[in-house]
Enzyme design. Structure first.
Site, mmCIF file in Angstrom:
data_model
loop_
_atom_site.group_PDB
_atom_site.id
_atom_site.type_symbol
_atom_site.label_atom_id
_atom_site.label_comp_id
_atom_site.label_asym_id
_atom_site.label_seq_id
_atom_site.Cartn_x
_atom_site.Cartn_y
_atom_site.Cartn_z
ATOM 1 N N GLY A 46 0.824 -1.194 0.000
ATOM 2 C CA GLY A 46 0.000 0.000 0.000
ATOM 3 C C GLY A 46 0.857 1.242 0.000
ATOM 4 O O GLY A 46 2.039 1.197 0.370
ATOM 5 N N GLN A 51 2.950 9.916 1.305
ATOM 6 C CA GLN A 51 4.216 9.185 1.320
ATOM 7 C C GLN A 51 5.092 9.531 0.116
ATOM 8 O O GLN A 51 6.282 9.249 0.122
ATOM 9 C CB GLN A 51 3.977 7.680 1.373
ATOM 10 C CG GLN A 51 3.408 7.214 2.700
ATOM 11 C CD GLN A 51 3.224 5.730 2.712
ATOM 12 O OE1 GLN A 51 2.196 5.219 2.282
ATOM 13 N NE2 GLN A 51 4.234 5.024 3.203
ATOM 14 N N CYS A 89 6.207 -0.196 7.344
ATOM 15 C CA CYS A 89 5.795 0.932 6.515
ATOM 16 C C CYS A 89 6.949 1.348 5.615
ATOM 17 O O CYS A 89 8.091 1.417 6.065
ATOM 18 C CB CYS A 89 5.371 2.095 7.409
ATOM 19 S SG CYS A 89 4.804 3.559 6.525
ATOM 20 N N LEU A 90 6.643 1.639 4.376
ATOM 21 C CA LEU A 90 7.672 2.106 3.449
ATOM 22 C C LEU A 90 8.287 3.421 3.913
ATOM 23 O O LEU A 90 9.414 3.737 3.548
ATOM 24 C CB LEU A 90 7.090 2.249 2.044
ATOM 25 C CG LEU A 90 6.608 0.947 1.394
ATOM 26 C CD1 LEU A 90 5.914 1.238 0.063
ATOM 27 C CD2 LEU A 90 7.736 -0.043 1.219
ATOM 28 N N HIS A 131 -4.123 1.219 7.848
ATOM 29 C CA HIS A 131 -2.773 1.792 7.857
ATOM 30 C C HIS A 131 -2.667 2.957 6.871
ATOM 31 O O HIS A 131 -2.192 4.037 7.216
ATOM 32 C CB HIS A 131 -1.781 0.678 7.496
ATOM 33 C CG HIS A 131 -0.363 1.112 7.413
ATOM 34 N ND1 HIS A 131 0.587 0.691 8.314
ATOM 35 C CD2 HIS A 131 0.283 1.918 6.530
ATOM 36 C CE1 HIS A 131 1.760 1.227 7.986
ATOM 37 N NE2 HIS A 131 1.594 1.965 6.912
ATOM 38 N N GLU A 132 -3.127 2.737 5.645
ATOM 39 C CA GLU A 132 -3.006 3.781 4.616
ATOM 40 C C GLU A 132 -3.915 4.967 4.900
ATOM 41 O O GLU A 132 -3.527 6.118 4.687
ATOM 42 C CB GLU A 132 -3.283 3.211 3.226
ATOM 43 C CG GLU A 132 -2.333 2.109 2.787
ATOM 44 C CD GLU A 132 -0.860 2.457 2.904
ATOM 45 O OE1 GLU A 132 -0.491 3.651 2.815
ATOM 46 O OE2 GLU A 132 -0.066 1.532 3.095
ATOM 47 N N HIS A 135 -2.417 7.447 7.181
ATOM 48 C CA HIS A 135 -1.484 8.377 6.526
ATOM 49 C C HIS A 135 -2.192 9.650 6.056
ATOM 50 O O HIS A 135 -1.619 10.734 6.084
ATOM 51 C CB HIS A 135 -0.818 7.720 5.310
ATOM 52 C CG HIS A 135 0.363 6.862 5.630
ATOM 53 N ND1 HIS A 135 1.519 7.351 6.197
ATOM 54 C CD2 HIS A 135 0.567 5.535 5.440
ATOM 55 C CE1 HIS A 135 2.388 6.366 6.344
ATOM 56 N NE2 HIS A 135 1.831 5.241 5.899
#
Length: 161
Positions: A46, A51, A89-90, A131-132, A135
Site C-alpha cells: 500500500g 508518502q 511501513c515504506l 494503515h493507509e 497516513h
C-alpha cells in the site's frame, strides 16, 4: 510512468492532514499511476499520497501483488473484530511493530472515474486499509505500536504499507 521518492518518518509532509480530491485531472491520474509504480518497485502492499509528498486523499493498495485497488477520498464506514500483528511501513524503513487493528472494515471511496463505491476488507487487506487511511490524517503506525519497534533490516518485510 515514474518512480517517486518515498518520504520517511521525520518529514513534515507525513504529519499533515490531506485535502480531498474534487475532480479527476491528468495530474491526478499521473499521480495514481506513479503511486502504483512506486509501491510495486518498493515491494509494498500500500501507499498513500503523502508518502510521495502529495497532500491529497489518495491511497493505492494491492495485498496480492496482482489486484490493485485505488481509493480516492476514502473513509471507513464500518469496522468490527480485532487483529493484532506485525506492521511495517515504506516510510519507516527497517522497522516493524505489533499493532492492533479491526479485522473487518467497510470503506467508501471514489474510483478513478470519481464514482462512489464501497468495498469490504478483512485480515491483511483490512490492516492495509486502516494503515493507509491513517497516513491521510498525518498518522503513522509507529504511534500505535504496542511494545517496541523491531529492526527488520535483515528480514524480508511482509506487511507494509
Amino acid at each position: 510512468m515514474a518512480i517517486r521518492n518515498i518520504r520517511e518518518i521525520g518529514e513534515e509532509v507525513l504529519t499533515k492532514k490531506c485535502k480531498a480530491v474534487v475532480e479527476m485531472t491528468p495530474r491526478i491520474k499521473e499521480l495514481i499511476e506513479d503511486m502504483l509504480d512506486t509501491m510495486y518497485e518498493a515491494n509494498g502492499v500500500g501507499l498513500a499520497a503523502p508518502q510521495v509528498g502529495i497532500l491529497k486523499r489518495i491511497v493505492v493498495i494491492d495485498v496480492n501483488g496482482d489486484d490493485p485497488h485505488i481509493f480516492i477520498n476514502p473513509r471507513i464506514v464500518e469496522s468490527s473484530g480485532e487483529q493484532f500483528g506485525p506492521e511495517a511501513c515504506l516510510s519507516v524503513p527497517g522497522k516493524s511493530g505489533q499493532v492492533r487493528r479491526p479485522n473487518y472494515v467497510k470503506v467508501a471511496a471514489l474510483d478513478v472515474n470519481m464514482t462512489e463505491f464501497e468495498l469490504e476488507a478483512t485480515e491483511l487487506f483490512a490492516r492495509a486499509v486502516c494503515h493507509e487511511l491513517d497516513h491521510l490524517d498525518g498518522k503513522l503506525y509507529v504511534d500505535k505500536v504496542e511494545g517496541e519497534l523491531q529492526d527488520t533490516s535483515c528480514e524480508e518485510e511482509t506487511e507494509e504499507q
